[in-house]
Structure formats: structure tokens, C-alpha cells
Design an enzyme around this catalytic site. Structure first.
Site, PDB file in Angstrom:
ATOM      1  N   HIS A 154      84.792  -9.287 -26.864  1.00 23.28           N
ATOM      2  CA  HIS A 154      83.505  -8.618 -26.628  1.00 23.28           C
ATOM      3  C   HIS A 154      83.730  -7.253 -25.976  1.00 23.28           C
ATOM      4  O   HIS A 154      84.807  -6.976 -25.459  1.00 23.28           O
ATOM      5  CB  HIS A 154      82.614  -9.466 -25.707  1.00 23.28           C
ATOM      6  CG  HIS A 154      81.942 -10.603 -26.412  1.00 23.28           C
ATOM      7  ND1 HIS A 154      82.552 -11.823 -26.588  1.00 23.28           N
ATOM      8  CD2 HIS A 154      80.716 -10.708 -27.007  1.00 23.28           C
ATOM      9  CE1 HIS A 154      81.742 -12.632 -27.253  1.00 23.28           C
ATOM     10  NE2 HIS A 154      80.621 -11.984 -27.524  1.00 23.28           N
ATOM     11  N   LYS A 158      80.859  -6.883 -20.759  1.00 26.32           N
ATOM     12  CA  LYS A 158      80.488  -8.310 -20.661  1.00 26.32           C
ATOM     13  C   LYS A 158      81.010  -8.892 -19.349  1.00 26.32           C
ATOM     14  O   LYS A 158      82.160  -8.686 -18.980  1.00 26.32           O
ATOM     15  CB  LYS A 158      81.037  -9.089 -21.862  1.00 26.32           C
ATOM     16  CG  LYS A 158      80.567 -10.523 -21.877  1.00 26.32           C
ATOM     17  CD  LYS A 158      80.671 -11.147 -23.250  1.00 26.32           C
ATOM     18  CE  LYS A 158      80.229 -12.601 -23.242  1.00 26.32           C
ATOM     19  NZ  LYS A 158      78.819 -12.770 -22.916  1.00 26.32           N
TER      20      LYS A 158
HETATM   21  P1  NAD Z   1      71.915  -6.000 -20.018  1.00 29.58           P
HETATM   22  O1  NAD Z   1      72.510  -5.980 -18.652  1.00 29.58           O
HETATM   23  O2  NAD Z   1      71.987  -4.758 -20.865  1.00 29.58           O
HETATM   24  O3  NAD Z   1      70.367  -6.436 -19.948  1.00 29.58           O
HETATM   25  C1  NAD Z   1      69.871  -7.396 -19.082  1.00 29.58           C
HETATM   26  C2  NAD Z   1      68.549  -6.848 -18.574  1.00 29.58           C
HETATM   27  O4  NAD Z   1      67.893  -7.870 -17.815  1.00 29.58           O
HETATM   28  C3  NAD Z   1      68.733  -5.634 -17.650  1.00 29.58           C
HETATM   29  O5  NAD Z   1      67.936  -4.570 -18.107  1.00 29.58           O
HETATM   30  C4  NAD Z   1      68.263  -6.168 -16.300  1.00 29.58           C
HETATM   31  O6  NAD Z   1      67.659  -5.174 -15.481  1.00 29.58           O
HETATM   32  C5  NAD Z   1      67.247  -7.219 -16.739  1.00 29.58           C
HETATM   33  N1  NAD Z   1      66.921  -8.165 -15.656  1.00 29.58           N
HETATM   34  C6  NAD Z   1      67.752  -8.732 -14.740  1.00 29.58           C
HETATM   35  N2  NAD Z   1      67.057  -9.500 -13.884  1.00 29.58           N
HETATM   36  C7  NAD Z   1      65.760  -9.434 -14.274  1.00 29.58           C
HETATM   37  C8  NAD Z   1      64.556 -10.006 -13.779  1.00 29.58           C
HETATM   38  N3  NAD Z   1      64.543 -10.811 -12.717  1.00 29.58           N
HETATM   39  N4  NAD Z   1      63.396  -9.725 -14.435  1.00 29.58           N
HETATM   40  C9  NAD Z   1      63.387  -8.924 -15.504  1.00 29.58           C
HETATM   41  N5  NAD Z   1      64.496  -8.314 -16.009  1.00 29.58           N
HETATM   42  C10 NAD Z   1      65.671  -8.585 -15.390  1.00 29.58           C
HETATM   43  O7  NAD Z   1      72.612  -7.227 -20.783  1.00 29.58           O
HETATM   44  P2  NAD Z   1      72.579  -7.570 -22.337  1.00 29.58           P
HETATM   45  O8  NAD Z   1      73.827  -7.087 -22.979  1.00 29.58           O
HETATM   46  O9  NAD Z   1      71.264  -7.202 -22.929  1.00 29.58           O
HETATM   47  O10 NAD Z   1      72.721  -9.157 -22.254  1.00 29.58           O
HETATM   48  C11 NAD Z   1      71.788  -9.943 -21.532  1.00 29.58           C
HETATM   49  C12 NAD Z   1      72.195 -11.409 -21.643  1.00 29.58           C
HETATM   50  O11 NAD Z   1      72.098 -11.847 -22.995  1.00 29.58           O
HETATM   51  C13 NAD Z   1      73.653 -11.690 -21.228  1.00 29.58           C
HETATM   52  O12 NAD Z   1      73.714 -12.944 -20.607  1.00 29.58           O
HETATM   53  C14 NAD Z   1      74.385 -11.700 -22.568  1.00 29.58           C
HETATM   54  O13 NAD Z   1      75.601 -12.409 -22.518  1.00 29.58           O
HETATM   55  C15 NAD Z   1      73.351 -12.394 -23.399  1.00 29.58           C
HETATM   56  N6  NAD Z   1      73.467 -12.224 -24.858  1.00 29.58           N
HETATM   57  C16 NAD Z   1      73.141 -13.310 -25.608  1.00 29.58           C
HETATM   58  C17 NAD Z   1      73.137 -13.225 -26.985  1.00 29.58           C
HETATM   59  C18 NAD Z   1      72.680 -14.413 -27.768  1.00 29.58           C
HETATM   60  O14 NAD Z   1      72.643 -14.353 -29.004  1.00 29.58           O
HETATM   61  N7  NAD Z   1      72.280 -15.508 -27.130  1.00 29.58           N
HETATM   62  C19 NAD Z   1      73.504 -12.023 -27.613  1.00 29.58           C
HETATM   63  C20 NAD Z   1      73.827 -10.928 -26.817  1.00 29.58           C
HETATM   64  C21 NAD Z   1      73.793 -11.030 -25.430  1.00 29.58           C
END
Ligand code: NAD
Length: 265
Positions: A154, A158
Site C-alpha cells: 500500500h 497507510k
Molecule cells: P484519510 O486519513 O485520508 O481520511 C480519514 C478521514 O476521516 C480524515 O479526513 C479524518 O479527518 C476523518 N475523521 C477522523 N475522525 C473523524 C471523526 N470523529 N468524525 C468525522 N471524521 C473523522 O484516510 P483514508 O485513506 O480515506 O482511509 C480511511 C479509512 O478507510 C482507513 O481505515 C483505510 O484503511 C480505510 N480504507 C478502506 C477501504 C475499504 O475498501 N474498506 C479502502 C480504502 C481505505
């Protein structure tokens, strides 16, 4: 269907904003960020590089859940626990893509799932969901003289390892073999490890650049090797899967579901 997005300014949040705005079957009711986020107040349209839509990034989670049929959450495990309780309280379905979820976090999803439909998948892509099903099948067909190793790569930002998807593939392989992943996983190797433990499921983690998500499940025996690989080249696949899951929750009974359920596998 009225959809709200938590963590809407994140990498996945912006993808979700694009997919939900473009879908004729959904109405975007709002998006929120963590309190104090610099994105607060920014128009959701501007966040995704298009025209303003007259809805700014909010920070009131309860208000968003009250207004939404379904909320999509790709944030952090601690935030997801809070959102699960709000989904149960306000009767909105919840789609969770957040990874790095421990048993306590999953227990919070199970509690919410007694009241509302919750779809939880560490990887929402249709291709990875199929890879999981194939992994379980192949692991069940091969004897344990085929060593199972799971390799993932990744992007450099990450924060959890092995990826939730890699662990999900490990679970699928363990289910196929009829063993418990927690007992048989080798999550890290370093130094003088000794020979490979027979029947174990090994993991290897690579991090770098902007890799969206590569996963390979290797079945290695003496004389041959089978490798099942999925490569995501665009994060939109996760958002498209999450949107499909959201639409699937319409009129669905409360319960904790996976993408296998969504795809009918
Ligand atoms: P990121 O850090 O870019 O985004 C996460 C967002 O959540 C940030 O903008 C942060 O400010 C916000 N956040 C945190 N706490 C919060 C709260 N209490 N209320 C509202 N917003 C809040 O991360 P990302 O790359 O977008 O990934 C997010 C998650 O999704 C990670 O755990 C990642 O591993 C996961 N992910 C899952 C998949 C899937 O298919 N399931 C795919 C990609 C990423």
C-alpha cells in the site's frame, strides 16, 4: 436514498462524495469531518473539484445521522465506534470501510447491528470480495503441504499493517482449511526465525509511493506455486462498492453484513 458521509474530506471521503453525487439513485444529504478539521465549512462540491452545491462540511455527527437513511464511514476505528452508536440511535444504516478495527471496535458494530443494518468490509471492491471467495475455495481444495503466504503493498501513508484486506484473505484461507487464523498467523518475520511453521499462514507487508492496494495470496508447494493477485489502480473501486452496499441496505433487516452478502456470494 439519502446518504451522509463521515470523514468526507479524507482520501476515501472525497471519492465517496463523487460517487454519491453522481448516482441517480442517491441524494447526498451532507458530510462531516472531525471537530476542528480545517475543511469545516468548505462546500462539498469544491472538495471534489466541481461546482458548489450549497452544503458545507459539517462537524455535527448526530445531525448527519438523523438526516440520513444510510451513512458511509471510512475514518478511524475510534470514530467508527462513535458513529455505530449514532446509527443505532437514529435508525440509519451504516457502511463501514474503516480498517485496523480490533475486537472492541467490531463489538461496537455488532451492538449497532442489533438495531440497524451494518455492512462492514475491510475491502469494498468487488474484485477483492471475489478474491476472498476464491482464496477460501483454493485453500479448502489444497492439502496443507501448500504453504499459504499473503503479500500486500500500500501507499506510504497507510497506518495499519497487515492491511485489513490481507487479514481478511488470511481469514478466508483459514476458513477454507478449517483452522483458526489467530492461532496460525505469522504476521511478522525478523532475524533468526527458524524454519517455517507447518500449516501457518504468513504475511508480508510492503509500503511505498501511491500504491492503492495490491494483494497476492501464494500457495507454495514443492515443485509448484499458485498465486492469486488483485491490484487496485483507483480508489474509486472502493467507493463504488460502498455505494452498492449502501443501496443494498434499503429495507434490509438489522444485522452485521459483509460484501459477500452484498454480492450474494
Ligand atoms: P484519510 O486519513 O485520508 O481520511 C480519514 C478521514 O476521516 C480524515 O479526513 C479524518 O479527518 C476523518 N475523521 C477522523 N475522525 C473523524 C471523526 N470523529 N468524525 C468525522 N471524521 C473523522 O484516510 P483514508 O485513506 O480515506 O482511509 C480511511 C479509512 O478507510 C482507513 O481505515 C483505510 O484503511 C480505510 N480504507 C478502506 C477501504 C475499504 O475498501 N474498506 C479502502 C480504502 C481505505
Amino acid at each position: 436514498m439519502k446518504i451522509g458521509i463521515v470523514g468526507c474530506a479524507g482520501r476515501m471521503g472525497r471519492m465517496l462524495l463523487k460517487e454519491v453525487s453522481a448516482s441517480p439513485e442517491t441524494t447526498l444529504v451532507g458530510g462531516i469531518e472531525r471537530p476542528g478539521s480545517p475543511a469545516t465549512g468548505t462546500d462539498l462540491g469544491l472538495l471534489i473539484g466541481s461546482e458548489t452545491i450549497g452544503i458545507g462540511v459539517g462537524d455535527d455527527a448526530a445531525e448527519l445521522f438523523a438526516a440520513s437513511d444510510t451513512v458511509i464511514d471510512f475514518t478511524t476505528p475510534a470514530a467508527t465506534v462513535t458513529h455505530a452508536a449514532l446509527a443505532a440511535r437514529h435508525g440509519s444504516a451504516l457502511i463501514v470501510g474503516t480498517t485496523g478495527m480490533g475486537p472492541d471496535h467490531v463489538a461496537a458494530l455488532e451492538r449497532a447491528a442489533q438495531k440497524v443494518p451494518v455492512v462492514f468490509a475491510p475491502n469494498m471492491s468487488v474484485g477483492v470480495t471475489l478474491l476472498m471467495a476464491l482464496t477460501e475455495r483454493v485453500a479448502g481444495l489444497l492439502k496443507d503441504d501448500y504453504d499459504i503466504e499473503i503479500l500486500e503493498m500500500h501507499h506510504r501513508f497507510k497506518v495499519d499493517a497487515p492491511s485489513g484486506t490481507a487479514l481478511g484473505l488470511g481469514k478466508a484461507a483459514a476458513a477454507g482449511r478449517g483452522i483458526d487464523l489467530d492461532e496460525m498467523a505469522t504476521r511478522v518475520r525478523d532475524g533468526l526465525t527458524g524454519p517455517r511453521e507447518p500449516g501457518s499462514i504468513g504475511f508480508a507487508t510492503l509500503r511505498g509511493g501511491d500504491v492503492v492496494g495490491d494483494h497476492t495470496v501464494i500457495f507454495a508447494a514443492e515443485g509448484e506455486r499458485i498465486e492469486l493477485t488483485h491490484r487496485a489502480s483507483n480508489r474509486a473501486v472502493f467507493a463504488k462498492g460502498a455505494l452498492r452496499a449502501a443501496l443494498w441496505t434499503r429495507d434490509r433487516a438489522p444485522g452485521l453484513y459483509s460484501m459477500h452478502d452484498v454480492l450474494g456470494l
